[in-house]
Design an enzyme around this catalytic site. Structure first.
Site, PDB file in Angstrom:
ATOM      1  N   PRO A  11       5.426  30.187  27.575  1.00  0.00           N
ATOM      2  CA  PRO A  11       6.091  30.922  26.607  1.00  0.00           C
ATOM      3  C   PRO A  11       6.463  30.195  25.226  1.00  0.00           C
ATOM      4  O   PRO A  11       7.051  29.013  25.483  1.00  0.00           O
ATOM      5  CB  PRO A  11       7.264  31.745  27.250  1.00  0.00           C
ATOM      6  CG  PRO A  11       7.278  30.956  28.562  1.00  0.00           C
ATOM      7  CD  PRO A  11       6.285  30.329  29.065  1.00  0.00           C
ATOM      8  N   ASN A  12       6.207  30.786  24.282  1.00  0.00           N
ATOM      9  CA  ASN A  12       6.586  30.242  22.878  1.00  0.00           C
ATOM     10  C   ASN A  12       5.919  28.970  22.230  1.00  0.00           C
ATOM     11  O   ASN A  12       6.234  28.705  21.322  1.00  0.00           O
ATOM     12  CB  ASN A  12       8.345  29.971  22.804  1.00  0.00           C
ATOM     13  CG  ASN A  12       9.042  31.333  23.082  1.00  0.00           C
ATOM     14  OD1 ASN A  12       8.742  32.277  22.399  1.00  0.00           O
ATOM     15  ND2 ASN A  12       9.863  31.414  24.217  1.00  0.00           N
ATOM     16  N   ARG A  19       8.051  26.284  15.078  1.00  0.00           N
ATOM     17  CA  ARG A  19       9.337  26.773  16.026  1.00  0.00           C
ATOM     18  C   ARG A  19       9.887  25.356  16.076  1.00  0.00           C
ATOM     19  O   ARG A  19       9.384  24.414  16.437  1.00  0.00           O
ATOM     20  CB  ARG A  19       8.841  27.108  17.363  1.00  0.00           C
ATOM     21  CG  ARG A  19       9.745  26.829  18.559  1.00  0.00           C
ATOM     22  CD  ARG A  19       9.054  27.117  19.939  1.00  0.00           C
ATOM     23  NE  ARG A  19       9.965  27.171  20.917  1.00  0.00           N
ATOM     24  CZ  ARG A  19       9.838  26.786  22.313  1.00  0.00           C
ATOM     25  NH1 ARG A  19       8.819  26.409  22.630  1.00  0.00           N
ATOM     26  NH2 ARG A  19      10.966  26.835  22.954  1.00  0.00           N
ATOM     27  N   TYR A  24      10.373  20.010  18.327  1.00  0.00           N
ATOM     28  CA  TYR A  24       8.880  20.012  18.906  1.00  0.00           C
ATOM     29  C   TYR A  24       7.654  19.510  17.963  1.00  0.00           C
ATOM     30  O   TYR A  24       6.719  19.407  18.323  1.00  0.00           O
ATOM     31  CB  TYR A  24       8.511  21.552  19.157  1.00  0.00           C
ATOM     32  CG  TYR A  24       9.430  21.945  20.312  1.00  0.00           C
ATOM     33  CD1 TYR A  24       9.600  21.377  21.781  1.00  0.00           C
ATOM     34  CD2 TYR A  24      10.399  23.077  20.256  1.00  0.00           C
ATOM     35  CE1 TYR A  24      10.012  21.880  22.455  1.00  0.00           C
ATOM     36  CE2 TYR A  24      11.153  23.645  21.213  1.00  0.00           C
ATOM     37  CZ  TYR A  24      11.006  22.936  22.292  1.00  0.00           C
ATOM     38  OH  TYR A  24      11.954  23.501  23.405  1.00  0.00           O
ATOM     39  N   ASN A  75       2.294  22.814  31.044  1.00  0.00           N
ATOM     40  CA  ASN A  75       3.929  22.805  30.415  1.00  0.00           C
ATOM     41  C   ASN A  75       4.244  24.293  30.291  1.00  0.00           C
ATOM     42  O   ASN A  75       3.814  25.266  30.039  1.00  0.00           O
ATOM     43  CB  ASN A  75       3.779  22.635  28.793  1.00  0.00           C
ATOM     44  CG  ASN A  75       5.024  22.627  28.256  1.00  0.00           C
ATOM     45  OD1 ASN A  75       6.185  22.808  28.825  1.00  0.00           O
ATOM     46  ND2 ASN A  75       5.264  21.861  26.877  1.00  0.00           N
ATOM     47  N   ALA A  78       9.946  27.345  29.069  1.00  0.00           N
ATOM     48  CA  ALA A  78      11.058  27.906  29.514  1.00  0.00           C
ATOM     49  C   ALA A  78      10.944  28.296  31.083  1.00  0.00           C
ATOM     50  O   ALA A  78      12.099  28.083  31.879  1.00  0.00           O
ATOM     51  CB  ALA A  78      11.910  29.000  28.731  1.00  0.00           C
ATOM     52  N   GLU A  99       3.135  17.990  35.199  1.00  0.00           N
ATOM     53  CA  GLU A  99       4.030  18.751  34.345  1.00  0.00           C
ATOM     54  C   GLU A  99       4.411  17.886  32.956  1.00  0.00           C
ATOM     55  O   GLU A  99       4.367  16.826  32.870  1.00  0.00           O
ATOM     56  CB  GLU A  99       5.304  18.868  35.085  1.00  0.00           C
ATOM     57  CG  GLU A  99       6.402  19.780  34.425  1.00  0.00           C
ATOM     58  CD  GLU A  99       7.495  19.981  35.093  1.00  0.00           C
ATOM     59  OE1 GLU A  99       7.768  19.606  36.382  1.00  0.00           O
ATOM     60  OE2 GLU A  99       8.534  20.196  34.373  1.00  0.00           O
ATOM     61  N   HIS A 101       6.316  17.999  29.094  1.00  0.00           N
ATOM     62  CA  HIS A 101       6.942  18.601  28.041  1.00  0.00           C
ATOM     63  C   HIS A 101       7.095  17.660  26.799  1.00  0.00           C
ATOM     64  O   HIS A 101       6.970  16.366  26.864  1.00  0.00           O
ATOM     65  CB  HIS A 101       8.467  18.644  28.662  1.00  0.00           C
ATOM     66  CG  HIS A 101       8.797  19.524  29.932  1.00  0.00           C
ATOM     67  ND1 HIS A 101       8.540  20.780  29.891  1.00  0.00           N
ATOM     68  CD2 HIS A 101       8.632  19.168  31.105  1.00  0.00           C
ATOM     69  CE1 HIS A 101       8.697  21.248  31.093  1.00  0.00           C
ATOM     70  NE2 HIS A 101       8.802  20.277  31.918  1.00  0.00           N
ATOM     71  N   ARG A 108      18.686  17.063  26.520  1.00  0.00           N
ATOM     72  CA  ARG A 108      18.966  18.244  25.862  1.00  0.00           C
ATOM     73  C   ARG A 108      20.152  19.032  26.680  1.00  0.00           C
ATOM     74  O   ARG A 108      20.860  18.572  27.396  1.00  0.00           O
ATOM     75  CB  ARG A 108      17.676  19.070  25.858  1.00  0.00           C
ATOM     76  CG  ARG A 108      16.523  18.376  24.711  1.00  0.00           C
ATOM     77  CD  ARG A 108      15.489  19.207  24.576  1.00  0.00           C
ATOM     78  NE  ARG A 108      15.600  20.322  23.755  1.00  0.00           N
ATOM     79  CZ  ARG A 108      14.851  21.248  23.814  1.00  0.00           C
ATOM     80  NH1 ARG A 108      13.656  21.312  24.437  1.00  0.00           N
ATOM     81  NH2 ARG A 108      14.870  22.400  23.221  1.00  0.00           N
TER      82      ARG A 108
END
Ligand code: DQA
Length: 153
Positions: A11-12, A19, A24, A75, A78, A99, A101, A108
């Site tokens: 998502p996103n 964004r 990012y 990825n 969230a 995975e 990111h 963070r």
């Protein structure tokens, strides 16, 4: 036969480029995907990409990949931090996964430090921006090559 790689974005990530650019960066998802498609071609791999904002759609895509995909680069965005169903889907299909990111999730907020997906993955690449996907693609190729050699009598 060419090895098949599926890149899944959660998502996103469709909003990349606009964004939280301080976190990012400015690369759009389209730019990231087209670079991966180009590199996959060079590496002799078949590559497909998929993005969804919906957990169920991501679970469906992982299930559909069973028997058709050799490697997943994922990825989960969230969902990384709370999706039991995505972890279960990966464990059910038994397709090797890396995975990825874009950001360094360990630098963070505290809630981002925990990945429910990591135990279902071969490994994790984070904090390197779009380069992380390209490194994952190279790692996938090496992994699948090694696998092929191990199959030889
Ligand atoms: C992300 C990190 C996640 O914590 C976040 O929710 C995202 C993107 C990354 O690529 O850095 O949406 O997966």
């Amino acid at each position: 036969m060419k090895k098949r790689i599926l890149v899944i974005h959660g998502p996103n990530l469709n909003l990349l480029g606009q964004r939280e650019t301080d976190v990012y960066g400015y690369a759009t998802l389209e730019a990231i995907d087209s670079e991966l498609l180009r590199e996959a071609g060079e590496l002799g791999l078949e590559l497909e990409t998929f993005q969804s904002n919906h957990e169920g759609a991501l679970v469906d895509r992982i299930q559909e990949a069973s028997g058709k995909v050799d490697f997943i680069i994922f990825n989960p965005a969230a969902f990384t931090h709370y999706s039991v169903s995505l972890r279960d889907a990966l464990q059910a299909v038994k397709i090797p996964v890396i995975e990825v990111h874009l950001s360094n999730i360990y630098r963070r907020e505290d809630f981002r430090r925990h990945s429910l997906i990591a135990p279902a993955a071969l490994g994790q690449i984070c904090g390197l921006g779009p380069l992380g996907y390209r490194l994952a693609l190279r790692a996938a190729r090496e992994y699948l090559e090694r696998d092929k050699e191990a199959d030889r009598p």
